[in-house]
Write an enzyme that holds these catalytic residues in place. Structure first.
Site, PDB file in Angstrom:
ATOM      1  N   SER A 156      50.551  36.785  36.547  1.00 31.14           N
ATOM      2  CA  SER A 156      50.044  37.960  37.253  1.00 31.14           C
ATOM      3  C   SER A 156      49.649  37.549  38.658  1.00 31.14           C
ATOM      4  CB  SER A 156      48.821  38.524  36.518  1.00 31.14           C
ATOM      5  OG  SER A 156      48.086  39.399  37.334  1.00 31.14           O
ATOM      6  N   TYR A 175      40.377  36.266  34.025  1.00 32.65           N
ATOM      7  CA  TYR A 175      41.799  36.592  33.906  1.00 32.65           C
ATOM      8  C   TYR A 175      42.614  35.800  34.925  1.00 32.65           C
ATOM      9  CZ  TYR A 175      46.075  39.432  33.860  1.00 32.65           C
ATOM     10  OH  TYR A 175      47.369  39.856  33.775  1.00 32.65           O
TER      11      TYR A 175
END
Length: 270
Positions: A156, A175
């Site tokens: 990501s 994350y």
């Protein structure tokens, strides 16, 4: 019209795709099947009613089979070491040694650092970092022995270091940390297995409208113009999972610019 080519470039190859009950994982599984791969799809949601989110492994398999592709589902919780070992063993029993491993499964919590519980931290690291690492360990011996293999990890843009002026919303630190670790693992492993003809790459999608993205409210008035069709990440993974391991390995890519580099426009999925 999109079709499955049973004699495509991936004919005879076994692909294992995690997180494939919905969203990006489902699209990747479909794209690989379209090129003739025998696809093992895995996730925690096998049937309707097992999750509040739409999408199931049964639905992914049905989509592939109805289009003429070959797929089977294996339900597994990737936070469990025993489940990961069972997943690979059953995948091999179903279709033979794994040629392509796509690590897409994720569990994510957006919580500021000072409030982040250790239990959730450990779960995120287990699923997003250790599970791809462990699954790679499980499939690599056969890949190295046969001198053929492709591992693709899904990352990501959150793995990129934040720059000022900072977005003070917060909550994405863990994350991003997991994705940065996944990217460093990818390039390190690529160097280790280069001489064994095994390619290891990482690719990030753009902002894709999936059930998981909807849950976290990531598409809004400020971000809606950045939404990217899911076909981009599916196509990018296919290209990385079929490229020459000597020339296409150790890459940290983003789906749209990667496809532009190759001069490829993604087509429709079955």
């Amino acid at each position: 019209m999109a079709t499955v080519n049973p004699n495509g470039p991936l004919k005879g190859r076994t692909a294992l795709v995690t997180g494939a009950s919905r969203g990006i994982g489902e699209a990747i599984a479909v794209r690989l099947a379209m090129e003739g791969a025998r696809v093992v799809v895995s996730a925690r949601t096998a049937e309707d009613g097992e999750s509040k989110l739409p999408g199931t492994l049964a639905g992914t398999v049905a989509r592939i089979r109805e289009a003429g592709g070959e797929a089977t589902a294996i339900k597994a919780d990737l936070s469990s070491e025993a489940e990961r070992e069972r997943l690979v063993a059953e995948a091999v029993a179903a279709y033979g040694p794994v040629d392509i491993l796509v690590n897409d499964a994720a569990v994510t919590f957006f919580i500021p650092v000072e409030q982040f519980p250790k239990k959730r931290f450990d779960l995120m690291v287990e699923v997003q970092v250790w599970a791809p690492f462990h699954l790679s360990q499980l499939v690599l011996p056969s890949m190295r022995e046969r001198r053929q293999g492709w591992i693709v990890n899904i990352s990501s843009g959150a793995g990129i270091h934040p720059q000022q002026p900072y977005n003070r919303r917060g909550g994405g630190t863990v994350y991003g940390m997991c994705k940065a670790a996944l990217e460093r693992f990818t390039t390190g492993l690529a160097s280790e297995v280069y001489d064994d003809n095994v390619a290891v790459n990482v690719v990030s999608p753009g902002l894709v409208d999936t059930p998981g993205v909807a849950v976290h409210g990531l598409i809004n008035e400020q971000t809606k113009d950045r939404v990217q069709p899911i076909e981009y990440i599916a196509e990018a993974v296919y290209r990385l999972a079929s490229g020459d391991p000597k020339t296409m390995t150790g890459r940290i890519d983003y789906a749209e610019p990667f496809l532009k580099e190759l001069g490829i426009a993604p087509g429709a999925l079955v």
